[in-house]
Design an enzyme around this catalytic site. Structure first.
Site, PDB file in Angstrom:
ATOM      1  N   GLU A  15       0.824  -1.212   0.000  1.00  0.00           N
ATOM      2  CA  GLU A  15       0.000   0.000   0.000  1.00  0.00           C
ATOM      3  C   GLU A  15       0.859   1.264   0.000  1.00  0.00           C
ATOM      4  O   GLU A  15       0.527   2.247  -0.643  1.00  0.00           O
ATOM      5  CB  GLU A  15      -0.952   0.014   1.210  1.00  0.00           C
ATOM      6  N   TYR A  58      -6.255   6.076   4.716  1.00  0.00           N
ATOM      7  CA  TYR A  58      -6.403   5.046   3.682  1.00  0.00           C
ATOM      8  C   TYR A  58      -5.576   3.801   4.012  1.00  0.00           C
ATOM      9  O   TYR A  58      -6.073   2.682   4.015  1.00  0.00           O
ATOM     10  CB  TYR A  58      -5.988   5.615   2.308  1.00  0.00           C
ATOM     11  N   ASP A 109     -10.231   5.464  -1.370  1.00  0.00           N
ATOM     12  CA  ASP A 109      -9.177   5.962  -2.262  1.00  0.00           C
ATOM     13  C   ASP A 109      -9.827   6.557  -3.510  1.00  0.00           C
ATOM     14  O   ASP A 109     -11.060   6.656  -3.591  1.00  0.00           O
ATOM     15  CB  ASP A 109      -8.177   4.839  -2.602  1.00  0.00           C
TER      16      ASP A 109
END
Ligand code: SF4
Length: 341
Positions: free
Chosen positions: A16, A99, A117
């Site tokens: 991520e 996020y 997102d």
């Protein structure tokens, strides 16, 4: 996503963070490279920053790499080396925002946190016909609240992944595949012809121009470099002596400028050439770069504050992409031999 279905929090986190500013096809090789060098949290916590930055070289936004190291060390000391599960603990890690925390919590630990997102926002804005700009405080709260209300609490990881995939592969920014979309029947943007208008664009960030004139000073087969230490872009990466100006400056004016004379005034030097670098666009800045290659005699004294490094050893240092690209396109080794200086 090549790492789809991954449950190991370390790997979810790494993927991520890499994807925060990078396309999947570009980030995949870095993900593999990083995993090979640092297969788990404990190896990353013990990593030397210079080596980690070298592994990250070319990916850009280097603060992500520094934050990875800081967070790994924090997990080792504050959380006993075990990846924290609680959302608030995840948010306390350097470089982990809402996020990334939601992605780790839901993918690795199955906890009910909605990921919001760009892909998710696009689907929600179009399906519900929401015209609020998602980057405003009001827009952020509205999309986060809506995503949370919609979340399937029995399988939040699957739900988040599905919504992100739908946004990435079906409800794409420019040419969504509405005929194949399972949401088509109730999609407001589709029914009202507003697909191109949603989501509403955020007001763009204020972009400033910076002019970086690098002096590639070559003495024999060595050049001078230093580490960037100030709280600015590319912190802790290496660079050639730099003269920064607020406006464009041609090579003739550059070599008559005060900083240039202060640096090289006492040396016998010869200008070899000046090359412009391609414009580099960062989120809030445009970097106009140039490289002036300067030859000084091999016997020249050291430059105060700079390392004198053989060009064959430059690959041991991490440079910003602007310099890395220059070095790739302009091998420096031949120059000393050609000039005989
Ligand atoms: S119907 Fe089209 S615009 Fe609506 S969610 Fe599906 S792909 Fe997006």
């Amino acid at each position: 996503m090549p790492w789809r279905g991954e449950k190991d929090p370390y790997r979810v986190w790494l993927s991520e963070v890499i994807l925060q500013q990078t396309r999947v096809d570009q980030g995949w090789s870095y993900y593999l490279k990083f995993l090979k060098a640092y297969p788990d949290l404990s190896s990353l916590a013990q990593a030397r920053e210079e080596e980690a930055l070298l592994a990250w070289q070319g990916l850009g936004y280097y603060s992500r790499c520094r934050h990875l190291l800081e967070a790994a060390r924090m997990i080792a000391t504050r959380f006993g080396g075990k990846f924290p599960e609680r959302h608030e603990d995840l948010l306390s890690l350097p470089g982990v925002g809402a996020y990334t925390a939601a992605a780790i919590a839901s993918f690795a630990f199955g906890l009910p946190h909605a990921v919001v997102d760009g892909n998710v926002i696009r689907v929600l804005a179009r399906f519900f016909g929401i015209g609020m700009a998602p980057g405003t405080a009001e827009g952020k709260a509205a999309f986060a609240g809506l995503a949370d209300r919609l979340l399937d609490r029995k399988d939040p990881g699957m739900h988040n992944q599905a919504l992100m995939d739908l946004g990435a592969q079906v409800c794409s920014p420019r040419s969504p595949s509405c005929p194949h979309c399972p949401l088509q029947g109730r999609c407001i943007a589709y029914r009202s012809g507003q697909i191109k208008l949603l989501p509403t664009r955020d007001p763009g960030p204020r972009v400033t121009d910076r002019y970086f004139h690098y002096l590639v000073i070559q003495a024999g087969d060595s050049v001078y470099i230093r580490k960037r230490t100030s709280n600015d872009i590319w912190k802790h990466l290496y660079e050639f002596p730099l003269i920064e100006t607020k406006r464009p400056l041609g090579p003739e004016k550059l070599i008559r400028s005060r900083p240039f004379c202060d640096l090289l005034g006492n040396l016998d030097f010869r200008i070899w050439e000046t090359r412009k670098a391609p414009l580099q666009k960062l989120t809030h800045r445009r970097i106009h770069g140039s490289f002036t290659r300067i030859l000084v005699p091999e016997s020249s004294a050291r430059l105060e504050g700079f390392l004198r490094v053989p060009v064959t050893e430059l690959s041991r240092y991490a440079f910003p992409r602007l310099i890395f690209s220059f070095l790739q396109g302009n091998p420096l080794t031949l120059l000393g031999l050609m000039t005989g200086l």
